[in-house]
Write an enzyme that holds these catalytic residues in place. Structure first.
Site, PDB file in Angstrom:
ATOM      1  N   HIS A  47      87.207  29.619 -72.052  1.00 18.37           N
ATOM      2  CA  HIS A  47      87.444  28.741 -73.207  1.00 18.37           C
ATOM      3  C   HIS A  47      88.932  28.717 -73.573  1.00 18.37           C
ATOM      4  CE1 HIS A  47      83.192  28.411 -73.424  1.00 18.37           C
ATOM      5  NE2 HIS A  47      83.062  29.724 -73.538  1.00 18.37           N
ATOM      6  N   HIS A  92      83.950  28.518 -78.987  1.00 19.53           N
ATOM      7  CA  HIS A  92      84.393  27.843 -77.760  1.00 19.53           C
ATOM      8  C   HIS A  92      85.692  27.063 -77.924  1.00 19.53           C
ATOM      9  CE1 HIS A  92      80.284  27.881 -75.460  1.00 19.53           C
ATOM     10  NE2 HIS A  92      80.679  29.091 -75.849  1.00 19.53           N
ATOM     11  N   THR A 109      82.403  12.014 -95.980  1.00 21.71           N
ATOM     12  CA  THR A 109      81.728  12.165 -94.683  1.00 21.71           C
ATOM     13  C   THR A 109      82.250  13.331 -93.858  1.00 21.71           C
ATOM     14  OG1 THR A 109      83.370  10.728 -93.683  1.00 21.71           O
ATOM     15  CG2 THR A 109      81.344   9.669 -94.496  1.00 21.71           C
ATOM     16  N   ASP A 118      88.939  15.653-101.136  1.00 21.82           N
ATOM     17  CA  ASP A 118      89.261  14.479-101.944  1.00 21.82           C
ATOM     18  C   ASP A 118      88.214  14.379-103.054  1.00 21.82           C
ATOM     19  OD1 ASP A 118      87.001  13.346-100.800  1.00 21.82           O
ATOM     20  OD2 ASP A 118      88.025  11.604 -99.960  1.00 21.82           O
ATOM     21  N   CYS A 158      85.423  15.777 -97.519  1.00 25.13           N
ATOM     22  CA  CYS A 158      85.486  14.441 -98.101  1.00 25.13           C
ATOM     23  C   CYS A 158      84.063  13.889 -98.110  1.00 25.13           C
ATOM     24  CB  CYS A 158      86.481  13.546 -97.363  1.00 25.13           C
ATOM     25  SG  CYS A 158      86.111  13.205 -95.639  1.00 25.13           S
TER      26      CYS A 158
HETATM   27  C1  RB5 Z   1      86.244   8.148-100.115  1.00 23.53           C
HETATM   28  O1  RB5 Z   1      85.473   7.189-100.730  1.00 23.53           O
HETATM   29  C2  RB5 Z   1      85.780   8.353 -98.684  1.00 23.53           C
HETATM   30  O2  RB5 Z   1      86.228   7.324 -97.885  1.00 23.53           O
HETATM   31  C3  RB5 Z   1      86.262   9.696 -98.164  1.00 23.53           C
HETATM   32  O3  RB5 Z   1      85.766  10.698 -98.982  1.00 23.53           O
HETATM   33  C4  RB5 Z   1      85.860  10.080 -96.765  1.00 23.53           C
HETATM   34  O4  RB5 Z   1      84.487   9.961 -96.570  1.00 23.53           O
HETATM   35  C5  RB5 Z   1      86.637   9.484 -95.674  1.00 23.53           C
HETATM   36  O5  RB5 Z   1      86.437   9.773 -94.497  1.00 23.53           O
END
Ligand code: RB5
Length: 145
Positions: free
Chosen positions: A133, A98, A67, A9, A65
């Protein structure tokens, strides 16, 4: 396994470009499903796109993304996908070895570029160990069905 699908994203766009460069230099065939700029988009759309391609082509994928969390949650909704959000090298290796994981999720806003590169390399270099596994992965598949 030389073909890798990658998607991000807006939060992961910049890291995606850097990882594509890294993997291309290593000789991987990288298929980029976007996003292609930093305009705000919805990460499930890109998770779905990469996940569908990974299933059809029976290959590996990378999703990025902010996180890595949202991408992992979304990708794991697709049957046959075993995705995890990873921020250390050991877990990246184990995701393949695994868990027979097929999508690596990265958080662009979490760790630095050099560690992300090591994580990607560990994921792509490891092989599924099978044996006990396989039995456990079979049980994950049974949960899905
Ligand atoms: C976008 O701002 C953010 O929410 C997205 O990149 C991500 O971290 C979502 O899990």
């Amino acid at each position: 396994m030389n073909k890798i699908y990658i998607g991000a994203d807006h939060g992961g766009f910049e890291l995606k470009e850097q990882i594509i460069g890294y993997l291309t230099d290593l000789g991987y065939e990288v298929k980029d499903v976007g996003v292609f700029n930093t305009e705000s988009v919805d990460y499930p759309d890109y998770a779905n796109e990469v996940a569908q391609k990974v299933i059809v082509d029976n290959c590996l994928g990378i999703l990025i993304c902010g996180t890595g969390v949202g991408m992992a949650i979304a990708a794991n909704k697709i049957k046959g996908i075993r995705a995890a959000n990873i921020s250390d090298v050991f877990s990246a290796k184990m995701l393949r070895a695994h868990n027979n994981g097929n999508i690596l999720c990265l958080g662009a806003r979490t760790v630095g570029l050099e560690l992300h590169k090591e994580i990607v390399n560990a994921f792509l270099s490891a092989d599924f160990e099978g044996d006990r596994h396989q039995r456990r992965v079979d049980k994950i598949v049974a949960l899905e069905n």
